[in-house]
Design a protein around this motif. Structure first.
Motif, PDB file in Angstrom:
ATOM      1  N   GLU A 152       0.852  -1.173   0.000  1.00  0.00           N
ATOM      2  CA  GLU A 152       0.000   0.000   0.000  1.00  0.00           C
ATOM      3  C   GLU A 152       0.895   1.233   0.000  1.00  0.00           C
ATOM      4  O   GLU A 152       2.023   1.204  -0.481  1.00  0.00           O
ATOM      5  CB  GLU A 152      -0.944  -0.046   1.192  1.00  0.00           C
ATOM      6  CG  GLU A 152      -1.979  -1.163   1.086  1.00  0.00           C
ATOM      7  CD  GLU A 152      -3.064  -1.045   2.132  1.00  0.00           C
ATOM      8  OE1 GLU A 152      -2.943  -0.193   3.032  1.00  0.00           O
ATOM      9  OE2 GLU A 152      -4.049  -1.795   2.034  1.00  0.00           O
ATOM     10  N   VAL A 153       0.391   2.329   0.521  1.00  0.00           N
ATOM     11  CA  VAL A 153       1.212   3.543   0.571  1.00  0.00           C
ATOM     12  C   VAL A 153       2.400   3.280   1.489  1.00  0.00           C
ATOM     13  O   VAL A 153       2.220   2.931   2.648  1.00  0.00           O
ATOM     14  CB  VAL A 153       0.387   4.732   1.091  1.00  0.00           C
ATOM     15  CG1 VAL A 153       1.251   5.996   1.132  1.00  0.00           C
ATOM     16  CG2 VAL A 153      -0.838   4.949   0.223  1.00  0.00           C
ATOM     17  N   PRO A 154       3.640   3.395   0.974  1.00  0.00           N
ATOM     18  CA  PRO A 154       4.817   3.092   1.810  1.00  0.00           C
ATOM     19  C   PRO A 154       4.789   3.936   3.086  1.00  0.00           C
ATOM     20  O   PRO A 154       4.390   5.115   3.042  1.00  0.00           O
ATOM     21  CB  PRO A 154       6.000   3.478   0.913  1.00  0.00           C
ATOM     22  CG  PRO A 154       5.460   3.414  -0.478  1.00  0.00           C
ATOM     23  CD  PRO A 154       4.031   3.809  -0.381  1.00  0.00           C
ATOM     24  N   PRO A 155       5.172   3.326   4.219  1.00  0.00           N
ATOM     25  CA  PRO A 155       5.749   1.977   4.374  1.00  0.00           C
ATOM     26  C   PRO A 155       4.728   0.931   4.786  1.00  0.00           C
ATOM     27  O   PRO A 155       5.072  -0.060   5.438  1.00  0.00           O
ATOM     28  CB  PRO A 155       6.776   2.204   5.484  1.00  0.00           C
ATOM     29  CG  PRO A 155       6.104   3.236   6.357  1.00  0.00           C
ATOM     30  CD  PRO A 155       5.301   4.107   5.463  1.00  0.00           C
ATOM     31  N   ILE A 191       5.842  -2.802   9.626  1.00  0.00           N
ATOM     32  CA  ILE A 191       6.426  -3.864  10.444  1.00  0.00           C
ATOM     33  C   ILE A 191       7.754  -3.423  11.026  1.00  0.00           C
ATOM     34  O   ILE A 191       8.116  -3.795  12.149  1.00  0.00           O
ATOM     35  CB  ILE A 191       6.594  -5.144   9.592  1.00  0.00           C
ATOM     36  CG1 ILE A 191       5.211  -5.615   9.129  1.00  0.00           C
ATOM     37  CG2 ILE A 191       7.299  -6.235  10.372  1.00  0.00           C
ATOM     38  CD1 ILE A 191       5.263  -6.837   8.238  1.00  0.00           C
ATOM     39  N   ALA A 192       8.518  -2.621  10.303  1.00  0.00           N
ATOM     40  CA  ALA A 192       9.822  -2.181  10.794  1.00  0.00           C
ATOM     41  C   ALA A 192       9.682  -1.387  12.086  1.00  0.00           C
ATOM     42  O   ALA A 192      10.539  -1.468  12.969  1.00  0.00           O
ATOM     43  CB  ALA A 192      10.521  -1.348   9.724  1.00  0.00           C
ATOM     44  N   ARG A 193       8.607  -0.604  12.204  1.00  0.00           N
ATOM     45  CA  ARG A 193       8.394   0.178  13.422  1.00  0.00           C
ATOM     46  C   ARG A 193       7.411  -0.491  14.373  1.00  0.00           C
ATOM     47  O   ARG A 193       6.998   0.120  15.359  1.00  0.00           O
ATOM     48  CB  ARG A 193       7.874   1.565  13.035  1.00  0.00           C
ATOM     49  CG  ARG A 193       8.866   2.359  12.180  1.00  0.00           C
ATOM     50  CD  ARG A 193       8.317   3.736  11.879  1.00  0.00           C
ATOM     51  NE  ARG A 193       9.233   4.491  11.047  1.00  0.00           N
ATOM     52  CZ  ARG A 193       9.009   5.741  10.647  1.00  0.00           C
ATOM     53  NH1 ARG A 193       7.872   6.342  10.988  1.00  0.00           N
ATOM     54  NH2 ARG A 193       9.890   6.363   9.894  1.00  0.00           N
ATOM     55  N   GLU A 194       7.011  -1.711  14.032  1.00  0.00           N
ATOM     56  CA  GLU A 194       6.099  -2.498  14.854  1.00  0.00           C
ATOM     57  C   GLU A 194       4.766  -1.774  15.081  1.00  0.00           C
ATOM     58  O   GLU A 194       4.143  -1.891  16.133  1.00  0.00           O
ATOM     59  CB  GLU A 194       6.749  -2.837  16.200  1.00  0.00           C
ATOM     60  CG  GLU A 194       8.001  -3.692  16.051  1.00  0.00           C
ATOM     61  CD  GLU A 194       8.591  -4.075  17.390  1.00  0.00           C
ATOM     62  OE1 GLU A 194       8.080  -3.585  18.424  1.00  0.00           O
ATOM     63  OE2 GLU A 194       9.559  -4.850  17.410  1.00  0.00           O
ATOM     64  N   ARG A 195       4.373  -1.020  14.062  1.00  0.00           N
ATOM     65  CA  ARG A 195       3.061  -0.362  14.107  1.00  0.00           C
ATOM     66  C   ARG A 195       2.141  -1.134  13.181  1.00  0.00           C
ATOM     67  O   ARG A 195       1.973  -0.804  12.017  1.00  0.00           O
ATOM     68  CB  ARG A 195       3.174   1.085  13.656  1.00  0.00           C
ATOM     69  CG  ARG A 195       4.037   1.936  14.564  1.00  0.00           C
ATOM     70  CD  ARG A 195       4.190   3.344  14.014  1.00  0.00           C
ATOM     71  NE  ARG A 195       5.028   4.180  14.862  1.00  0.00           N
ATOM     72  CZ  ARG A 195       5.394   5.425  14.588  1.00  0.00           C
ATOM     73  NH1 ARG A 195       4.952   5.988  13.458  1.00  0.00           N
ATOM     74  NH2 ARG A 195       6.165   6.103  15.399  1.00  0.00           N
ATOM     75  N   ILE A 196       1.577  -2.192  13.697  1.00  0.00           N
ATOM     76  CA  ILE A 196       0.815  -3.106  12.865  1.00  0.00           C
ATOM     77  C   ILE A 196      -0.543  -3.386  13.485  1.00  0.00           C
ATOM     78  O   ILE A 196      -0.781  -3.147  14.669  1.00  0.00           O
ATOM     79  CB  ILE A 196       1.579  -4.428  12.652  1.00  0.00           C
ATOM     80  CG1 ILE A 196       1.832  -5.110  14.008  1.00  0.00           C
ATOM     81  CG2 ILE A 196       2.879  -4.191  11.889  1.00  0.00           C
ATOM     82  CD1 ILE A 196       2.448  -6.491  13.887  1.00  0.00           C
ATOM     83  N   THR A 197      -1.398  -3.898  12.603  1.00  0.00           N
ATOM     84  CA  THR A 197      -2.711  -4.365  13.021  1.00  0.00           C
ATOM     85  C   THR A 197      -2.879  -5.782  12.509  1.00  0.00           C
ATOM     86  O   THR A 197      -2.613  -6.055  11.325  1.00  0.00           O
ATOM     87  CB  THR A 197      -3.826  -3.482  12.453  1.00  0.00           C
ATOM     88  OG1 THR A 197      -3.629  -2.153  12.897  1.00  0.00           O
ATOM     89  CG2 THR A 197      -5.195  -3.960  12.896  1.00  0.00           C
ATOM     90  N   ARG A 198      -3.309  -6.699  13.390  1.00  0.00           N
ATOM     91  CA  ARG A 198      -3.493  -8.111  12.992  1.00  0.00           C
ATOM     92  C   ARG A 198      -4.970  -8.457  13.128  1.00  0.00           C
ATOM     93  O   ARG A 198      -5.632  -8.098  14.097  1.00  0.00           O
ATOM     94  CB  ARG A 198      -2.646  -9.031  13.870  1.00  0.00           C
ATOM     95  CG  ARG A 198      -1.165  -8.703  13.812  1.00  0.00           C
ATOM     96  CD  ARG A 198      -0.335  -9.635  14.651  1.00  0.00           C
ATOM     97  NE  ARG A 198      -0.409 -11.011  14.169  1.00  0.00           N
ATOM     98  CZ  ARG A 198       0.446 -11.975  14.518  1.00  0.00           C
ATOM     99  NH1 ARG A 198       1.450 -11.712  15.340  1.00  0.00           N
ATOM    100  NH2 ARG A 198       0.315 -13.194  14.051  1.00  0.00           N
ATOM    101  N   PHE A 199      -5.453  -9.155  12.098  1.00  0.00           N
ATOM    102  CA  PHE A 199      -6.842  -9.622  12.172  1.00  0.00           C
ATOM    103  C   PHE A 199      -6.950 -10.911  11.376  1.00  0.00           C
ATOM    104  O   PHE A 199      -6.075 -11.267  10.575  1.00  0.00           O
ATOM    105  CB  PHE A 199      -7.829  -8.563  11.659  1.00  0.00           C
ATOM    106  CG  PHE A 199      -7.527  -8.062  10.274  1.00  0.00           C
ATOM    107  CD1 PHE A 199      -8.116  -8.650   9.160  1.00  0.00           C
ATOM    108  CD2 PHE A 199      -6.654  -6.994  10.069  1.00  0.00           C
ATOM    109  CE1 PHE A 199      -7.845  -8.176   7.891  1.00  0.00           C
ATOM    110  CE2 PHE A 199      -6.383  -6.526   8.803  1.00  0.00           C
ATOM    111  CZ  PHE A 199      -6.981  -7.112   7.700  1.00  0.00           C
TER     112      PHE A 199
END
Length: 944
Positions: free
Chosen positions: A139-142, A162-170
């Motif tokens: 998507e829009v980097p990153p 993922i590099a900054r561990e700002r993620i959402t899991r579903f």
């Protein structure tokens, strides 16, 4: 499938074993950024370059690399593999992101790229299961969106940086999954359409989609049959492609789309440049066949028997097949020219056309194929179909190539069709228009001619060369069509040319000109006015009057914007009476035209000319052919009494017309030169020439008199020997008191002296005026009259006696004046000599200014005036009492000196004086002409 033609549009470029540097079994492959990435069972990742040589590698996982994907936008590699377990309850399955542009820190011994992110796939919220499919969307980097398909029908999704561990899991769950029977996710696919994002999930039993923009993502089942692993791919139009043993299915957002019945078990499927790639197991032979399908053109572009395939990917513009025994084969598409040559050799022109169109080749290439197809059909004498192909080449193929073919074959119907299409596309030249119209006229197809000429139905521009169409229709006597085109295109000249020259419809031509704008009407009347004046003079002149006097205005500024009558004079050639009528009507309405001088000049020429071709006009009105000469007409008519009478009547009419016109001319000369204007409203030189050429004495005398050319006036009387007129003219023009020229009497006397006739009475009268105004000296009079032997002394006897008496009186007066001046001069010289030689004694005892007794210092002047020095101003050098008189004398002298330099004044006085010699004598007497010297010595001032 077996009905589709097979072609060799692809070729094997190279193949061979994968380098030994790639260790372990190949588990997965990916491509992008000019390299092939291979993941092995020993956890290593290897990079191969374009030559299938080992480029680099590193250890990505400790155990095995199950899935990997090389990203396009950023040089990232995303892998899924097994690492060492931290604890027995936690799985070692990890997702890693490597930045291939960055190497690890120098302290480490490995040259592996930097791992910028590690994520444990299975947690308490996301239970462990076997991973069956894997896909990453940039998507829009990153931001990355990672979908992981499992064998339990679930799709784990990870979104974020993922590099900054700002993620959402579903987690996404496909319907129909139960504890008894689990359906694995065999394929995934993303479809990005604007702001909407769709995730396709395929199982062996279903095809599903998730609308990712909804929260939570909305599930939709598109089909209740699925496929196995490696038989799911995406087309370049974001269509989901699913391969099953009986067929290949395409899916859109809302469900199943087209279906292609390619039988056989599908081992691998892919998409390459609009081609469908399939590895199919042939049940009859037990072999695997690699087919490249061109679905749009319904052909098999390539077919090859291969070994067991483990991976298939596309890179470097090639299709790369990797077999289970670690061999590699590259298949590349041939260039368009090679493919077309192959089809041309087999005369498969329709296939060739479909091929270039489907692959979006440039229009010129497509036209070239159609030309060759047309040539092929032309050679088979299929002219209709050949022409349909040639029509498709319009704009790219030179029209003359096609036209020449069908001219030779005498296929006029096909040629007409081609030329029509050429005109519809606006690519026809003048020659093409000529040829098409000739085809219509040759076929006598009036309906098509009407359609071609009138197809715009009054709207838009004509798509052919207008003048060419008019010429062709006119030559073929299709005058109505030619006039329609001319009128619609605004070619007024052509419209009138047809009306006047071809149809002779003068009334309609006049109506058409009247309907035009003034500027357009003026142009057309200049070109065709001669014909109209010849046949319809009155109506044509009416149109000209409207053009030149629109609204009957007399405003000078507005008139300057209207056409001038002078601009239309050329249309009246051989019709001078009509021109005279037109100019007279114009002059009556417009009194202050900017072209008034030119109009008057033309009218004067018409009025004063003796011959206006009147005989031929009058004779033509009586039914006589104008081509006859005057002599032949007179000879023919003189045979009968009636003929003689007609000739006499004609001569009388000519004479009467000439007199009337001359009277008009004289009136115009007078009206055109008002008394309050210095210059007339016509060319004076031209008027004089016209009067002289046509012997118009009255006009000539009027012009000479207005121009004050009095000598030319009396010259006219002298030529006619009109003595009474001469004397009357001199009485009128020779009176100096009324601004006349007295020298005319001298000219008149000279004329009588040289005439050689007895004109005693006239001479005596002339001498009376010469004597009265003292015009000539007696000696000149005697010398002039002595030349006429017919005159006696008695003519001048009384005149001479009176002149001698006058001269005697003048001489006596001059003698007395001389004696007076001599006496005065003698006294002055004596006084001057006395001043120079004798002393002056100043005996004045009082100051002249203040009348007080003089005391020293005192100032004495030679004029015998004395002053106190204090009574004089500073630097005073002149006697105050005598200064004014002295200054007047000095001023008079300065004036005389100035007059001596003014030659124009001198000659003017000589010319205007009755006795020029007296003027010269006066100048000498006053010392103006003689050389004067200024006194070297000034009058001294005596100071005591």
């Amino acid at each position: 499938m077996y009905q589709w033609r097979k072609f060799e549009f692809f070729e094997e470029k190279y193949g061979g074993k994968i380098p030994e540097d790639v260790t372990g079994e190949i588990q997965c492959c990916s491509s992008g950024r000019g390299k092939v990435v291979i993941g092995s069972s020993d956890g290593s990742v290897s990079f191969l370059d374009r030559g299938i040589k080992f480029d680099s590698g590193f250890q990505a996982h400790s155990s095995s690399v199950l899935f990997l994907q090389h990203l396009k936008q950023r040089n990232f590699l995303v892998t899924v593999g097994e690492d060492e377990q931290i604890s027995s309850q936690q799985s070692g399955m990890c997702l890693k992101v490597f930045d291939l542009d960055k190497a690890q820190e120098e302290s480490t011994s490995s040259s592996a790229p930097e791992c910028i992110g590690i994520l444990r796939i299975f947690t308490n919220q996301f239970p462990e299961a076997k991973i069956t499919s894997f896909l990453v969307l940039e998507e829009v980097p990153p931001i990355l969106l990672i979908a992981i398909g499992l064998d339990n029908g679930c799709v784990y999704c990870v979104k974020g940086d993922i590099a900054r561990e700002r993620i959402t899991r579903f987690k996404l769950q496909v319907d129909g999954v139960s504890d008894k029977r689990q359906t694995p996710i065999t394929g995934l696919g993303f479809r990005l359409d604007g702001l909407s994002l769709l995730l396709f999930a395929v199982t062996p039993d279903s095809v599903n989609s998730f609308a990712m923009q909804a929260q939570p993502p909305r599930l939709q089942t598109l089909d209740h049959i699925g496929s196995s692993v490696n038989t799911v791919t995406m087309s370049d139009r974001s269509e989901l492609i699913v391969g099953r043993p009986e067929a290949v299915y395409f899916y859109e957002v809302d469900g199943r789309g087209p279906c292609w019945a390619f039988e056989g078990e599908k081992k691998f499927m892919g998409w390459f440049r609009g081609y469908l790639l399939c590895v199919i197991a042939d049940p009859k032979t037990g072999t695997n066949v690699f087919n490249v399908y061109d679905l749009r053109n319904r052909l098999i572009a390539y077919s090859l028997v291969v070994d067991k395939i483990s991976n298939m990917l596309c890179e470097w513009g090639n299709v790369i097949l990797i077999t289970a025994d670690k061999s590699l084969l590259c298949v590349a598409e041939k260039d368009m020219e090679s493919k077309l040559d192959m089809l041309f050799k087999k005369n498969l022109y329709t296939v060739a056309i479909n091929l270039v169109q489907s692959q979006h080749a440039d229009a010129s290439a497509t036209a070239n194929v159609m030309r060759k197809y047309g040539d092929h059909l032309y050679g088979k004498q299929d002219y209709d179909e050949a022409m349909s192909q040639y029509i498709n080449t319009i704009g790219y193929l030179e029209p003359s190539f096609v036209i020449q073919k069908f001219l030779d074959a005498q296929r006029i119907y096909n040629l007409t069709n081609y030329l029509e299409k050429l005109h519809e596309k606006g690519l026809a030249s003048k020659d093409h228009t000529t040829l098409l119209l000739n085809c219509y006229t040759k076929l006598k197809d009036v309906e098509k001619l009407n359609t071609f000429i009138r197809k715009e139905d009054g709207i838009g521009e004509l798509k052919f060369d207008v003048e060419t169409a008019i010429r062709v229709c006119r030559a073929a006597n299709y005058h109505e069509h030619a006039m329609y085109v001319a009128k619609k295109a605004g070619k007024h000249e052509w419209y009138l040319k047809i009306l006047l020259e071809d149809l002779g419809n003068y009334d309609e031509a006049l109506q058409y000109i009247s309907s035009l704008e003034p500027s357009q009407a003026g142009v057309t009347i200049k070109e065709y006015g001669k014909i109209l004046i010849e046949h319809k003079p009155k109506e044509a002149i009416d149109i000209l009057m409207r053009l030149c006097t629109e609204q009957g205005t007399s405003n000078g500024v507005y008139l300057s914007m209207l056409p001038s009558p002078v601009d239309f004079i050329n249309v009246f050639v051989q019709h001078p009476h009509s021109l005279m009528d037109f100019l007279e009507r114009y002059a009556e309405i417009v009194k202050d035209s900017p072209a008034q001088a030119e109009i008057n000049n033309t009218l004067l020429e018409l009025y004063l000319s003796k011959d206006l071709n009147f005989p031929s006009i009058s004779l033509s009105e009586n039914g006589v052919d104008q081509n006859f000469t005057d002599q032949s007409v007179a000879a023919a008519m003189s045979k009968t009494g009636s003929g003689k009478k007609k000739i006499a009547d004609s001569n009388d009419t000519i004479e009467k017309d000439c007199v009337e016109r001359q009277q008009k001319g004289l009136e115009l000369l007078k009206l055109g030169w008002p008394s309050d204007q210095e210059q007339p409203l016509y060319d004076v030189d031209l008027a004089i020439i016209l009067c002289e050429m046509n012997s118009f004495k009255e006009g000539l005398l009027y012009l000479y008199e207005k121009m004050k050319l009095y000598k030319e006036v009396i010259a006219c009387y002298m030529q006619n020997h009109d003595h009474e007129g001469l004397i009357a003219c001199c009485k009128k023009l020779g009176d100096s008191g009324k601004g006349g020229d007295p020298s005319l009497w001298a000219d008149l006397l000279k004329y009588f002296g040289e005439i050689g006739e007895d004109c005693t009475k006239e001479v005596k009268e002339v001498l009376t005026y010469i004597e009265r105004d003292d015009i000539l000296p007696p000696i000149i009079v005697l010398q002039t009259l002595a030349k006429n032997p017919c005159l006696t002394l008695s003519v001048v006897k009384d005149y001479i006696a009176r002149k001698l008496e006058q001269e005697s009186k003048i001489i006596e007066e001059d003698r007395r004046a001389v004696e007076k001046y001599q006496e005065t001069t003698k006294n002055m010289r004596k006084e001057i000599e006395d001043l120079r030689t004798n002393a002056r004694i100043f005996q004045l005892s009082k100051c002249t200014a203040c009348t007080f007794t003089l005391d020293i210092p005192a100032v004495h002047f030679m004029c015998m005036h004395s002053f106190h020095q204090r009574c004089l101003g500073d630097n005073e050098t002149e006697c105050p009492e005598c200064a004014s008189e002295y200054r007047s004398v000095v001023e008079m002298k300065r004036s005389l000196e100035q007059n001596s330099k003014d030659q124009a004044l001198f000659f003017q006085q000589v010319k205007s004086s009755k006795d020029g010699f007296s003027v010269i004598a006066e100048y000498f007497g006053k010392g103006i002409i003689s050389k004067t010297r200024r006194a070297d010595q000034d009058i001294n001032r005596v100071t005591s």
